[in-house]
Design an enzyme around this catalytic site. Structure first.
Site, PDB file in Angstrom:
ATOM      1  N   LYS A  12     -15.251 -47.825  65.492  1.00  0.00           N
ATOM      2  CA  LYS A  12     -16.257 -47.150  64.642  1.00  0.00           C
ATOM      3  C   LYS A  12     -15.662 -46.865  63.262  1.00  0.00           C
ATOM      4  CE  LYS A  12     -14.371 -42.819  64.477  1.00  0.00           C
ATOM      5  NZ  LYS A  12     -13.585 -42.481  63.332  1.00  0.00           N
ATOM      6  N   ASP A 142     -14.749 -37.978  69.907  1.00  0.00           N
ATOM      7  CA  ASP A 142     -15.571 -39.131  69.497  1.00  0.00           C
ATOM      8  C   ASP A 142     -15.814 -40.139  70.622  1.00  0.00           C
ATOM      9  OD1 ASP A 142     -13.023 -40.091  69.542  1.00  0.00           O
ATOM     10  OD2 ASP A 142     -12.892 -40.530  67.398  1.00  0.00           O
TER      11      ASP A 142
END
Ligand code: C5P
Length: 316
Positions: A12, A142
């Site tokens: 990401k 995350d």
């Protein structure tokens, strides 16, 4: 025959990382826009005899012991589902590492998310996405995003997710020095030391600041799928502490800006810097200009694009 699943675990980048203030649990309250990209590890989970968790990785620097988040994911699954663990036995995890470490690209978190999804399949648990994300949140801030992927706004510690519209046709050039990791705990700790005095004190003030960030221009740009505005509005509070400490990272950002791109920013706590482009061709041009401006063998570059999914099964 031993059963196995092979999963793609995408990295990401952060299109936005705003630090709102302090939380009672010692973490920071955040507002982030997270975006999956094409650069990905491949993770295979396989049933094995006994009760062991074994990790192998094609990159020797990656720890293959209990400190690896992938190991912790398998351990969390066997503790949460002891009957399934007893029935199916141990798990062998093979990681093909493509996402650099200490890079702000959530590589370890992506592998961890893949192990959760893979064991759910191996043990026929039938967990929902939200159940998988609850388990993921126990392992890191995350990791829930890595399970679902795409484009999302993340609040809380980073684990509270709201999907945003998919962004297509945006290309990314990533630049990272091979031996330059940045520690995430160090980055947040240093931010607190330097900017803690600006954190809102009352819960109302914290909430107000959070809502202002959540309804900011970047969110509007994403809602309109406006690539130029997204590039212009990239934002990361952690740059304030990482860039002064790591001039090489600052220099990569300056080079991308000189070359010209939709926008450039450090991802997460670094040390990766990314540049956005409107086409694959434009991204390739930015990449080759960067290569000739910084002819350092330790500089790694990748051209990739925004990706609409998190962990998924590899095509067989
Ligand atoms: O949750 P995760 O293990 O990814 O966090 C790594 C470190 O980053 C934490 O130990 C903490 O120091 C910092 N952090 C934070 N606030 C967050 C997320 C991470 O202070 N919301």
């Amino acid at each position: 025959m031993t059963r196995s699943y092979t999963l793609i675990a995408p990295a990401k980048i952060n299109l936005y990382l705003g630090i709102v203030g302090s939380r009672a649990d010692g973490f920071h309250e955040l507002v982030m826009v997270l975006q999956s990209i094409g650069l990905a590890d491949t993770v295979t989970v396989q049933e094995i005899r006994g009760q062991d968790i074994q990790i192998t990785c094609d990159q020797p620097d990656v720890p293959v012991d209990e400190t690896n988040l992938a190991w912790k994911a398998a351990d969390l699954m066997r503790r949460n589902f002891p009957e399934a663990a007893a029935k199916h036995g141990g798990v062998a995890i093979a990681i093909q590492k493509r996402i650099p470490m200490g890079a702000g690209l959530a590589g370890g978190s992506a592998d961890c998310a893949a192990v959760l999804v893979g064991i759910d399949l191996l043990w026929n648990l039938g967990l929902t996405q939200s159940e998988l994300q609850d388990l993921a949140a126990m392992l890191g801030s995350d990791i829930p995003f890595c399970v679902s992927g795409g484009t999302a706004i993340a609040t809380g510690r980073g684990e509270v997710l709201d999907p945003l519209p998919d962004l297509d046709n945006i290309y990314v050039v990533l630049a990272k020095y091979r031996d330059l990791p940045v520690s995430t705990p160090w980055a947040y700790k240093t931010f607190r030391a330097n900017f803690g005095h600006t954190y809102p004190e009352s819960p109302e003030a914290l909430d107000g600041r959070k809502r202002a960030m959540q309804s900011g221009e970047m969110m509007q740009a994403i809602a309109h799928k406006d690539a130029k505005a997204i590039g212009r509005l990239l934002y990361n509070d952690l740059e304030k502490v990482v860039l002064p400490e790591y001039p090489q990272v600052q220099a990569l950002r300056d080079r991308f800006a000189e070359i010209g791109c939709l926008g450039t920013m450090m991802s997460g706590s670094g040390s990766t810097v990314f540049a956005l482009a409107e086409s694959q061709e434009a991204a390739e041009t930015i990449c080759s200009k960067m290569r000739s401006m910084v002819p350092d063998e330790d500089l790694e570059l990748w051209v990739t694009q925004f990706n609409q999914s998190g962990v998924r099964l590899a095509a067989t």
